[in-house]
Design a protein around this motif. Structure first.
Motif, mmCIF file in Angstrom:
data_model
loop_
_atom_site.group_PDB
_atom_site.id
_atom_site.type_symbol
_atom_site.label_atom_id
_atom_site.label_comp_id
_atom_site.label_asym_id
_atom_site.label_seq_id
_atom_site.Cartn_x
_atom_site.Cartn_y
_atom_site.Cartn_z
ATOM 1 N N CYS A 1 1.190 -1.701 -0.078
ATOM 2 C CA CYS A 1 0.007 -0.126 -0.267
ATOM 3 C C CYS A 1 1.359 1.358 -0.173
ATOM 4 N N LYS B 1 -4.547 2.568 -1.613
ATOM 5 C CA LYS B 1 -5.337 0.980 -2.256
ATOM 6 C C LYS B 1 -4.351 -0.506 -1.960
ATOM 7 N N TYR B 2 -4.256 -1.082 -2.030
ATOM 8 C CA TYR B 2 -3.621 -2.580 -2.738
ATOM 9 C C TYR B 2 -3.226 -2.450 -3.434
ATOM 10 N N THR B 3 -2.543 -3.316 -3.911
ATOM 11 C CA THR B 3 -2.635 -4.149 -5.512
ATOM 12 C C THR B 3 -2.252 -5.193 -5.332
ATOM 13 N N ASP B 4 -1.838 -5.633 -6.785
ATOM 14 C CA ASP B 4 -1.752 -7.280 -7.333
ATOM 15 C C ASP B 4 -0.963 -7.826 -6.308
ATOM 16 N N ALA C 1 -4.004 -8.574 -2.919
ATOM 17 C CA ALA C 1 -4.866 -9.695 -3.708
ATOM 18 C C ALA C 1 -4.707 -10.794 -3.986
ATOM 19 N N GLU D 1 -10.398 -13.443 -8.586
ATOM 20 C CA GLU D 1 -9.808 -12.597 -7.895
ATOM 21 C C GLU D 1 -10.118 -11.353 -8.734
ATOM 22 N N GLU E 1 -11.614 -7.726 -9.739
ATOM 23 C CA GLU E 1 -10.887 -6.695 -10.120
ATOM 24 C C GLU E 1 -9.756 -6.691 -11.074
ATOM 25 N N ARG F 1 -8.497 -4.195 -12.502
ATOM 26 C CA ARG F 1 -7.556 -2.947 -11.487
ATOM 27 C C ARG F 1 -6.736 -3.039 -11.336
ATOM 28 N N ARG F 2 -5.850 -4.070 -10.370
ATOM 29 C CA ARG F 2 -5.267 -3.158 -9.041
ATOM 30 C C ARG F 2 -3.490 -3.854 -9.536
ATOM 31 N N TYR G 1 -2.123 -4.995 -11.969
ATOM 32 C CA TYR G 1 -1.065 -6.710 -12.492
ATOM 33 C C TYR G 1 -0.366 -6.598 -13.676
#
Ligand code: R7I
Ligand code: MG
Ligand code: MG
Ligand code: MG
Length: 347
Positions: free
Chosen positions: A21, A57-60, A63, A90, A94, A96-97, A99
């Motif tokens: 994050c 925000k957290y990312t891939d 996730a 997953e 979502e 748009r994390r 990846y």
């Protein structure tokens, strides 16, 4: 085995989340000396209880880590097809994390082939060479926790789970090295200082046989790639911290998106942060670890995520600043997930 196991589970997964994050906004950046001051202030602000701001925000990275934890929690025996489905579900929920730009092809093929052969799509990446990205390593943290007293099972599950997306040896062995580093840090009592040289020796002892088994045609004199990198970072740590520059670290160890240029860097950050670092003003070793990782630039979310997982596995949850943690998206979920993983362990 250590006394505060549940705290170490939390420290490791929360540490991973925080690196992701807090590093996310800087991913791909080149960091100047002016930026280093901005990053110092960014971390100071996060520790200030009166500061209110939108969560990071957290990312891939997170996730996928969550899916690895769920895979261990939900099934008594490892079910890799179930893990593949969790990754894919997953991703499509979502996408748009942030990846990696090629791993999406694996998710699409897995879905389109109805998981017929969960390893085929990853084997087909990069014209059959497989990905050497750090996506296997960035999500590995739940595995060394869950299997902390079952070393061989830990390695097998780490390898099979990585192969769903990464089949290049550098991608797989990078994930195994990160797994081993977390495991080693977990086994050091949280109130004991880290023996930096001993930590490196332990890593070499464990990763060398794994690498040797992969490269059969290696001649006697050449060293395996990850062992070589550990020797390099060990040399840099032995310089007694007089002339280490970020440029030197980036040049010799790396800050890229490949496992080879990021897993050893995360380990370096953890080890370097055992001692003060010029320009990073904090007495908290966990903060120092992730702040330093972000200061190096490049794949900041992932290097800080991996470094944070190692530091958190050593220090435990108590060592982590809760005000900073509260700025990270879904932090309560990760604390809950750590506790569920702890409770899911057999015995
Ligand atoms: O490894 P992966 O999941 O990516 C993880 C990274 C982290 O930084 C995340 O935060 C996210 O931003 O992405 O996804 P892949 O798509 O398998 O690999 C990532 C990238 O590494 C690819 O898009 C390529 O640029 C590079 N790469 C390769 N390039 C050439 N040849 C990986 N393998 C190869 C290769 O064999
Ligand atoms: Mg990411
Ligand atoms: Mg990205
Ligand atoms: Mg990244």
């Amino acid at each position: 085995s250590p006394q505060n196991i549940q705290s170490k589970f939390r420290g490791c997964l929360v540490g991973s989340l925080m690196g992701d994050c807090l590093g996310g906004p800087y991913e791909g950046d080149e960091i100047s000396s002016g930026d280093r001051i901005i990053i110092q202030r960014y971390f100071d602000k996060m520790e200030d209880a009166s500061f209110k701001g939108p969560f990071k925000k957290y990312t891939d990275d997170t996730a996928m880590m969550k899916s690895v934890a769920k895979f261990l929690i939900d099934k008594p025996e490892p079910d890799f097809k179930y893990l593949a489905k969790l990754f894919v579900t997953e991703f499509f929920k979502e996408p748009r994390r942030g990846y990696g730009s090629n791993v999406m092809d694996v998710f699409e093929k897995l879905r389109n082939t109805k998981y017929e052969d969960i390893y085929r799509p990853s084997n087909e990446q990069f014209n059959g060479l497989g990905s050497y990205g750090n996506g296997g390593a960035m999500r590995i943290a739940p595995i060394p926790l869950y299997f902390y007293d079952k070393y061989e099972n830990m390695l097998n599950v780490a390898r099979e789970s990585t192969k769903i997306t990464h089949s290049n040896l550098l991608g797989i062995n990078g994930a195994l090295l990160q797994c081993i580093a977390i495991h080693q840090a977990f086994l050091i009592e949280s109130d004991k200082p880290v023996d930096v040289d001993g930590f490196c020796k332990g890593l070499v002892e464990k990763i060398r046989p794994i690498e040797l088994a992969c490269y059969e045609d290696l001649n006697d004199k050449s060293e395996t790639p990850y062992c070589e990198k550990i020797f390099t970072l060990q040399d840099m740590l032995r310089k007694k911290y007089t002339d280490d520059s970020d440029e030197e670290v980036i040049c010799n160890i790396g800050n890229g998106i490949s496992a080879y240029e990021s897993v050893p860097t995360a380990i370096y950050c953890f080890l370097r942060a055992q001692n003060p670092i010029p320009g990073i003003e904090t007495n908290n070793i966990f903060r120092r670890t992730i702040q330093y990782a972000i200061t190096l630039g490049g794949d900041t979310d992932t290097i800080a995520c991996m470094a944070g997982a190692i530091a958190g596995a050593h220090l435990g949850y108590e060592a982590i600043d809760k005000t900073t943690l509260q700025h990270c998206e879904k932090y309560e979920d990760i604390v809950g997930l750590s506790d569920s993983l702890f409770k899911a362990r057999p015995n």
